[in-house]
Design a protein around this motif. Structure first.
Motif, PDB file in Angstrom:
ATOM      1  N   UNK A  78       0.837  -1.196   0.000  1.00 55.02           N
ATOM      2  CA  UNK A  78       0.000   0.000   0.000  1.00 55.02           C
ATOM      3  C   UNK A  78       0.877   1.252   0.000  1.00 55.02           C
ATOM      4  N   UNK A  79       1.646   1.467  -1.067  1.00 57.95           N
ATOM      5  CA  UNK A  79       2.567   2.609  -1.081  1.00 57.95           C
ATOM      6  C   UNK A  79       1.856   3.957  -1.112  1.00 57.95           C
ATOM      7  N   UNK A  90      -3.216   1.905  13.658  1.00 56.33           N
ATOM      8  CA  UNK A  90      -4.667   2.063  13.511  1.00 56.33           C
ATOM      9  C   UNK A  90      -5.336   0.715  13.247  1.00 56.33           C
ATOM     10  N   UNK A  91      -4.693  -0.100  12.411  1.00 57.16           N
ATOM     11  CA  UNK A  91      -5.241  -1.432  12.136  1.00 57.16           C
ATOM     12  C   UNK A  91      -5.232  -2.287  13.398  1.00 57.16           C
ATOM     13  N   UNK A 117     -13.591  -1.887   6.712  1.00 60.51           N
ATOM     14  CA  UNK A 117     -12.508  -1.298   5.925  1.00 60.51           C
ATOM     15  C   UNK A 117     -11.170  -1.958   6.204  1.00 60.51           C
ATOM     16  N   UNK A 118     -10.893  -2.250   7.462  1.00 59.16           N
ATOM     17  CA  UNK A 118      -9.619  -2.865   7.800  1.00 59.16           C
ATOM     18  C   UNK A 118      -9.495  -4.260   7.228  1.00 59.16           C
ATOM     19  N   UNK A 119     -10.470  -5.085   7.495  1.00 59.26           N
ATOM     20  CA  UNK A 119     -10.411  -6.486   7.081  1.00 59.26           C
ATOM     21  C   UNK A 119     -11.027  -6.675   5.694  1.00 59.26           C
ATOM     22  N   UNK A 120     -12.190  -6.104   5.488  1.00 57.66           N
ATOM     23  CA  UNK A 120     -12.910  -6.318   4.243  1.00 57.66           C
ATOM     24  C   UNK A 120     -12.280  -5.685   3.027  1.00 57.66           C
ATOM     25  N   UNK A 121     -11.765  -4.489   3.169  1.00 61.00           N
ATOM     26  CA  UNK A 121     -11.208  -3.784   2.008  1.00 61.00           C
ATOM     27  C   UNK A 121      -9.707  -4.011   1.891  1.00 61.00           C
ATOM     28  N   UNK A 122      -8.944  -3.628   2.907  1.00 58.54           N
ATOM     29  CA  UNK A 122      -7.490  -3.682   2.786  1.00 58.54           C
ATOM     30  C   UNK A 122      -6.940  -5.106   2.743  1.00 58.54           C
ATOM     31  N   UNK A 123      -7.484  -5.997   3.536  1.00 60.70           N
ATOM     32  CA  UNK A 123      -7.010  -7.387   3.502  1.00 60.70           C
ATOM     33  C   UNK A 123      -7.323  -8.026   2.152  1.00 60.70           C
ATOM     34  N   UNK A 124      -8.489  -7.752   1.616  1.00 66.25           N
ATOM     35  CA  UNK A 124      -8.828  -8.308   0.301  1.00 66.25           C
ATOM     36  C   UNK A 124      -7.992  -7.678  -0.806  1.00 66.25           C
TER      37      UNK A 124
END
Length: 142
Positions: A78-79, A90-91, A117-124
């Motif tokens: 995630x640059x 934050x995560x 957002x943490x798990x659903x968006x960024x992890x995916x």
């Protein structure tokens, strides 16, 4: 065409059948009764606790070495996010506190929104980037 057997007429039989059908429907559709409310509460509790237990370990893993997670995961995949260590913390907070809130049923909507957002968006996004669409969600990152 009307018929009667003893005191039972056709109209009376159909009325009794419709009452029995209505009673049967009421037993199956107990949408406002205490049994339905109890089942809904238990189902929601089981779902909240299960999701909390599945997410909380991710926060604990990040907590073991936040600097390494920031360098190896956030900076690399995630640059576009500035201050990788801040996003890592934050995560961690969202995954630990959000899981606790969700499991206890306190601020559940806020916790679910942040966890989405943490798990659903960024992890995916991470898994799509590493394993591609063909191996998602079962591909293990190398």
């Amino acid at each position: 065409s009307s018929w009667s057997v003893g005191r039972l007429t056709r109209d009376r039989v159909s009325l009794q059948n419709s009452k029995m059908s209505a009673a049967r429907y009421e037993l199956l559709d107990d949408s406002g009764g205490p049994k339905a409310a109890f089942a809904t509460d238990v189902g929601t509790l089981v779902l909240r606790v299960t999701v909390s237990l599945m997410v909380i370990h991710h926060g604990l893993q990040k907590l073991q070495n936040p600097e390494a997670f920031a360098a190896n995961m956030v900076e690399k995949f995630f640059p576009f996010l500035p201050w990788p260590l801040l996003w890592t913390w934050l995560a961690i907070v969202v995954e630990l506190a959000g899981s606790l809130c969700l499991g206890l049923g306190v601020f559940s909507r806020v916790a679910a929104f942040l966890l989405f957002f943490t798990v659903g968006v960024f992890a995916n996004l991470f898994h799509f980037d590493v394993t591609g669409v063909q191996e998602f969600p079962f591909g293990v990152p190398a």
